[in-house]
Write a protein that holds these residues in place. Structure first.
Motif, PDB file in Angstrom:
ATOM      1  N   TRP A  42      -2.801   9.072  15.650  1.00  0.00           N
ATOM      2  CA  TRP A  42      -2.786   8.748  14.221  1.00  0.00           C
ATOM      3  C   TRP A  42      -3.358   9.883  13.387  1.00  0.00           C
ATOM      4  O   TRP A  42      -3.036  10.005  12.199  1.00  0.00           O
ATOM      5  CB  TRP A  42      -3.495   7.418  13.957  1.00  0.00           C
ATOM      6  CG  TRP A  42      -2.619   6.300  14.407  1.00  0.00           C
ATOM      7  CD1 TRP A  42      -2.673   5.631  15.603  1.00  0.00           C
ATOM      8  CD2 TRP A  42      -1.477   5.764  13.719  1.00  0.00           C
ATOM      9  NE1 TRP A  42      -1.658   4.714  15.693  1.00  0.00           N
ATOM     10  CE2 TRP A  42      -0.915   4.761  14.549  1.00  0.00           C
ATOM     11  CE3 TRP A  42      -0.890   6.016  12.479  1.00  0.00           C
ATOM     12  CZ2 TRP A  42       0.221   4.035  14.163  1.00  0.00           C
ATOM     13  CZ3 TRP A  42       0.232   5.291  12.096  1.00  0.00           C
ATOM     14  CH2 TRP A  42       0.772   4.312  12.944  1.00  0.00           C
TER      15      TRP A  42
ATOM     16  N   GLY B  42     -10.052  11.261   7.285  1.00  0.00           N
ATOM     17  CA  GLY B  42     -10.933  10.198   7.795  1.00  0.00           C
ATOM     18  C   GLY B  42     -11.173  10.338   9.286  1.00  0.00           C
ATOM     19  O   GLY B  42     -12.314  10.263   9.760  1.00  0.00           O
ATOM     20  N   THR B  43     -10.099  10.575  10.048  1.00  0.00           N
ATOM     21  CA  THR B  43     -10.249  10.696  11.508  1.00  0.00           C
ATOM     22  C   THR B  43     -10.873  12.043  11.895  1.00  0.00           C
ATOM     23  O   THR B  43     -11.627  12.113  12.867  1.00  0.00           O
ATOM     24  CB  THR B  43      -8.891  10.497  12.216  1.00  0.00           C
ATOM     25  OG1 THR B  43      -7.909  11.323  11.585  1.00  0.00           O
ATOM     26  CG2 THR B  43      -8.424   9.060  12.161  1.00  0.00           C
TER      27      THR B  43
ATOM     28  N   PHE C 234      -1.718  11.168  -0.337  1.00  0.00           N
ATOM     29  CA  PHE C 234      -3.077  10.627  -0.210  1.00  0.00           C
ATOM     30  C   PHE C 234      -3.218   9.682   0.978  1.00  0.00           C
ATOM     31  O   PHE C 234      -4.277   9.633   1.603  1.00  0.00           O
ATOM     32  CB  PHE C 234      -3.511   9.950  -1.517  1.00  0.00           C
ATOM     33  CG  PHE C 234      -3.978  10.934  -2.554  1.00  0.00           C
ATOM     34  CD1 PHE C 234      -5.314  11.241  -2.694  1.00  0.00           C
ATOM     35  CD2 PHE C 234      -3.079  11.591  -3.372  1.00  0.00           C
ATOM     36  CE1 PHE C 234      -5.750  12.171  -3.634  1.00  0.00           C
ATOM     37  CE2 PHE C 234      -3.491  12.520  -4.316  1.00  0.00           C
ATOM     38  CZ  PHE C 234      -4.827  12.814  -4.446  1.00  0.00           C
ATOM     39  N   SER C 235      -2.164   8.918   1.296  1.00  0.00           N
ATOM     40  CA  SER C 235      -2.242   8.032   2.471  1.00  0.00           C
ATOM     41  C   SER C 235      -2.363   8.874   3.734  1.00  0.00           C
ATOM     42  O   SER C 235      -3.177   8.577   4.619  1.00  0.00           O
ATOM     43  CB  SER C 235      -0.989   7.150   2.574  1.00  0.00           C
ATOM     44  OG  SER C 235      -0.872   6.372   1.427  1.00  0.00           O
TER      45      SER C 235
ATOM     46  N   LEU D  33      -3.505  11.941   3.901  1.00  0.00           N
ATOM     47  CA  LEU D  33      -4.822  12.595   3.895  1.00  0.00           C
ATOM     48  C   LEU D  33      -5.934  11.644   4.326  1.00  0.00           C
ATOM     49  O   LEU D  33      -6.884  12.056   4.995  1.00  0.00           O
ATOM     50  CB  LEU D  33      -5.142  13.128   2.492  1.00  0.00           C
ATOM     51  CG  LEU D  33      -4.461  14.433   2.079  1.00  0.00           C
ATOM     52  CD1 LEU D  33      -4.860  14.796   0.658  1.00  0.00           C
ATOM     53  CD2 LEU D  33      -4.834  15.574   3.022  1.00  0.00           C
ATOM     54  N   SER D  34      -5.807  10.370   3.940  1.00  0.00           N
ATOM     55  CA  SER D  34      -6.840   9.393   4.334  1.00  0.00           C
ATOM     56  C   SER D  34      -6.917   9.293   5.845  1.00  0.00           C
ATOM     57  O   SER D  34      -8.015   9.286   6.422  1.00  0.00           O
ATOM     58  CB  SER D  34      -6.523   8.013   3.751  1.00  0.00           C
ATOM     59  OG  SER D  34      -6.483   8.078   2.359  1.00  0.00           O
ATOM     60  N   LEU D  35      -5.750   9.218   6.495  1.00  0.00           N
ATOM     61  CA  LEU D  35      -5.725   9.142   7.958  1.00  0.00           C
ATOM     62  C   LEU D  35      -6.235  10.446   8.571  1.00  0.00           C
ATOM     63  O   LEU D  35      -7.038  10.437   9.507  1.00  0.00           O
ATOM     64  CB  LEU D  35      -4.291   8.896   8.450  1.00  0.00           C
ATOM     65  CG  LEU D  35      -3.784   7.474   8.494  1.00  0.00           C
ATOM     66  CD1 LEU D  35      -2.334   7.452   8.942  1.00  0.00           C
ATOM     67  CD2 LEU D  35      -4.620   6.617   9.448  1.00  0.00           C
TER      68      LEU D  35
ATOM     69  N   LEU E  47      -8.151   8.640  18.691  1.00  0.00           N
ATOM     70  CA  LEU E  47      -7.733   8.939  17.311  1.00  0.00           C
ATOM     71  C   LEU E  47      -6.540   9.884  17.257  1.00  0.00           C
ATOM     72  O   LEU E  47      -5.880  10.005  16.216  1.00  0.00           O
ATOM     73  CB  LEU E  47      -8.894   9.582  16.522  1.00  0.00           C
ATOM     74  CG  LEU E  47     -10.184   8.793  16.343  1.00  0.00           C
ATOM     75  CD1 LEU E  47     -11.193   9.603  15.526  1.00  0.00           C
ATOM     76  CD2 LEU E  47      -9.929   7.460  15.645  1.00  0.00           C
TER      77      LEU E  47
END
Lengths: 160, 166
Positions: free
Chosen positions: B73, B44-45, B36-37, B39-41, B70
């Motif tokens: 990351w 989100g980007t 999930f961490s 996937l967030s990056l 971006l």
């Protein structure tokens, strides 16, 4: 609060919405998409303040571009999250880790808003102040803790 | 379902580390945290670039500048998500290889979304050179956005299509 949760859970609209697989999947989709947008945009600004991302741009430029998406994601995640909570409100209310998750989430949001508020001031300095980097690091760690707490709610408390 | 794929899934699921992940109340959430961490990056980007290609939101940065800032990351998030995702898959591999939602997600939607994402990242240098993006950039931005929403829809549908007893 217990009475409020019971009333919420027994509301006919909430029962109807949460008993449909399609609608409850849509809530989950909105919750995940919104959450990824909140965490992704906040994390990139934090990483820029820490000096490890997008160094060709100022932190202010990145913050002005990304933070509106943090707020958009937050609206989606909050509304869908509330509707998901409402379906099992009494179970969530009784889950100790759910309260931890909400506390950590509020702290992460406060840190994110503080970074957003202070970035233009920090950017006017010749180098990014140590205090700014510390706040950005705390913000990043709080988001990681929020995700972990959310996952532990279902793993340990068996809710969600 | 091919027998060799199921045999691979059984072998993977029986490995010592896969059993360690699936058998612990504490390890499994940490593996999910990795997924999930990342996937967030990643998501989100991706969304931030797609919105910029669509011309939505602020135009403080051009799409070319945003994509450039971006990039590192964005792909770091992808690698973290893949590592976490593979470990989650390994923990219940025999369940996943017979799940139609998982197969659609991994076999069709993710490859399509990845191709469109790479096109968007490469083309954002020309499409995003000025503040306003051309129509083709908007079409590809919307396409990528819809494909990733499709990937997430398939992912949240996985429990609905679980085969009992596996």
């Amino acid at each position: 609060m217990q009475h409020f949760c019971e009333a919420l859970q027994q509301n006919s609209w909430i029962i109807a919405l949460n008993s449909s697989i399609v609608i409850s999947s849509l809530f989950e989709l909105c919750h995940y998409a919104g959450f990824f947008l909140v965490v992704g945009s906040t994390a990139l600004v934090d990483l820029r303040v820490l000096g490890v991302a997008g160094r060709s741009q100022t932190a202010t430029a990145m913050s002005e571009q990304l933070f509106p998406w943090m707020w958009t994601g937050l609206i989606f995640a909050s509304v869908s999250g509330f509707l998901m909570f409402a379906g099992d409100a009494t179970d969530f209310y009784g889950a100790s880790l759910f309260r931890v998750k909400m506390l950590v989430l509020l702290a992460a949001l406060a840190a994110g808003i503080f970074v957003q508020w202070q970035v233009p001031r920090w950017d006017r300095r010749p180098t990014m102040p140590l205090g700014a980097k510390s706040v950005a690091l705390v913000s990043l760690l709080l988001w990681v803790a929020t995700i972990l707490a959310a996952l532990e709610v279902s793993a340990i408390n068996g809710v969600g | 379902m091919s027998a060799s794929l199921m045999a691979f899934a059984k072998w993977l699921q029986d490995t010592h580390w896969a059993q360690w992940i699936s058998g612990s109340n504490w390890v499994y959430p940490f593996v999910q945290l990795t997924h999930f961490s990342g996937l967030s990056l990643w998501i989100g980007t991706n969304f931030a670039l797609d919105f910029r290609l669509l011309g939505w939101g602020k135009k403080r940065q051009t799409a070319a500048d945003l994509s450039n800032s971006l990039f590192a990351w964005n792909w770091t998030g992808f690698c973290i998500a893949i590592c976490g995702g593979f470990m989650l898959f390994a923990a219940s591999a025999t369940k996943y290889v017979v799940n139609p939602a998982f197969l659609i997600k991994l076999g069709i939607l993710i490859p399509c979304a990845l191709v469109v994402h790479i096109i968007n990242q490469k083309k954002s240098r020309t499409w995003g050179a000025s503040a306003d993006t051309p129509r083709i950039a908007k079409i590809f931005g919307l396409l990528e956005l819809l494909l990733w929403l499709g990937v997430m829809t398939a992912a949240v549908s996985i429990p609905t299509f679980e085969v009992p007893g596996l």
